[in-house]
Design an enzyme around this catalytic site. Structure first.
Site: not given
Ligand code: AMP
Length: 287
Positions: A34, A36, A38, A150-151, A185
């Site tokens: 995790l 910022e 997240h 971001k995604d 991030m």
């Molecule tokens: P992940 O753990 O990478 O699968 O991401 C989990 C959630 O966090 C997903 O909804 C991502 O889009 C979101 N997330 C990851 N990085 C960022 C970021 N830099 N800014 C905002 N949300 C993010």
């Protein structure tokens, strides 16, 4: 006090208990490691729900063969501490063997918005994402789930699933959180060496270049893509995989940015694949 839950039955029972008391449950699905970004989703969940659940699961089915599943950063202790500090109510950490039966055979396939952009280079990725998100929705039964812009394609694909399968979960998206210099991030930023970290910034800069061209009147999608490409080639450490300007709502190709558009980039920096994007919005161009 934050509860750590590993069993599916326990998670569901806890969530049903909250809902029986009239509380609105918000879910933030993550793969851990995790940062910022997240935590911003957690804060967003706090605003639109009464009980915040974070799931932490490195979902094997969304990694394509040859990708980084086995080396994906895992730091459960740090993740639990961060969630605790953030006032998360429950963290759900299922085991892969619990989440997927050895003979599991049902998946969710989306066949429109998942096809382009990342989907074209990561076959099966969005099937893995949708399947695990549907499973998490069925286990946690949240009222609302928060995903990061971001995604951007992921949010779009999930909204499509929720609409087409009449899933009763509200989908909220939250803005991209960036490092102070602008790099988006990502848990995968941990893979970058110091020099790769410097190179990676070119991705953000190339998107900002597109944004500034757009603001000064460039609306042709091809020209905007070319502007991003020109900015990226100046940094030899970055190898673009795709650069696209598409309709922000349905990810369809665009000739001209005459509606909200998504300018999206995927690129390799060394062996690390990074993605980033920016919204180009005609409604705020002149502002
Ligand atoms: P992940 O753990 O990478 O699968 O991401 C989990 C959630 O966090 C997903 O909804 C991502 O889009 C979101 N997330 C990851 N990085 C960022 C970021 N830099 N800014 C905002 N949300 C993010």
């Amino acid at each position: 006090m934050m509860t750590v839950l590993n069993a599916i039955g326990e998670m569901r029972a806890a969530s049903r208990g909250w809902r029986a008391r009239g509380l609105r449950v918000g879910l933030v699905p993550t793969m851990g490691a995790l940062h910022e970004g997240h935590l911003s989703l957690v804060r967003c969940a706090r605003k639109c729900s009464d009980v915040v659940v974070v799931s932490l699961f490195v979902n094997p089915t969304q990694f394509v063969a040859g990708e980084d599943y086995s080396i994906y950063p895992r730091d459960e202790g740090a993740d639990i501490a961060l969630c605790q500090r953030e006032g998360v109510d429950a963290i759900f950490i299922p085991d892969a063997l619990i989440m997927y039966s050895a003979d599991h055979s049902v998946v969710i396939v989306e066949s429109d918005v998942s096809k382009g952009l990342c989907g074209a280079f990561r076959p099966g990725h969005f099937t893995g994402v949708l399947t695990v998100v549907a499973k998490l929705f069925n286990i946690v039964e949240p009222s609302v789930a928060i995903f990061g812009q971001k995604d951007a394609q992921q949010v779009c694909v999930i909204r499509r699933m929720v609409r087409d399968l009449n899933i009763g979960v509200e989908i909220v998206d939250a803005p991209i959180v960036r490092e102070s210099d602008g790099l988006a991030m990502s848990s995968r930023n941990r893979y970058l060496s110091e020099s790769e970290r410097r190179s990676a910034l070119a991705i953000f800069k190339s998107l900002r270049e597109a944004e500034s061209r757009f603001r000064s009147g460039m609306t042709s999608a091809d020209e905007l893509v070319a502007a991003v490409r020109a900015a990226l080639v100046r940094e030899p450490g970055v190898k673009p995989q795709y650069i696209a300007v598409v309709d922000a709502d349905n990810l369809a190709p665009l000739q001209n940015v005459d509606r909200r558009a998504l300018c999206a980039v995927a690129a390799h920096v060394g062996r690390t694949r990074l993605i980033d994007n920016m919204i180009l919005d005609p409604a705020i161009r002149s502002g």
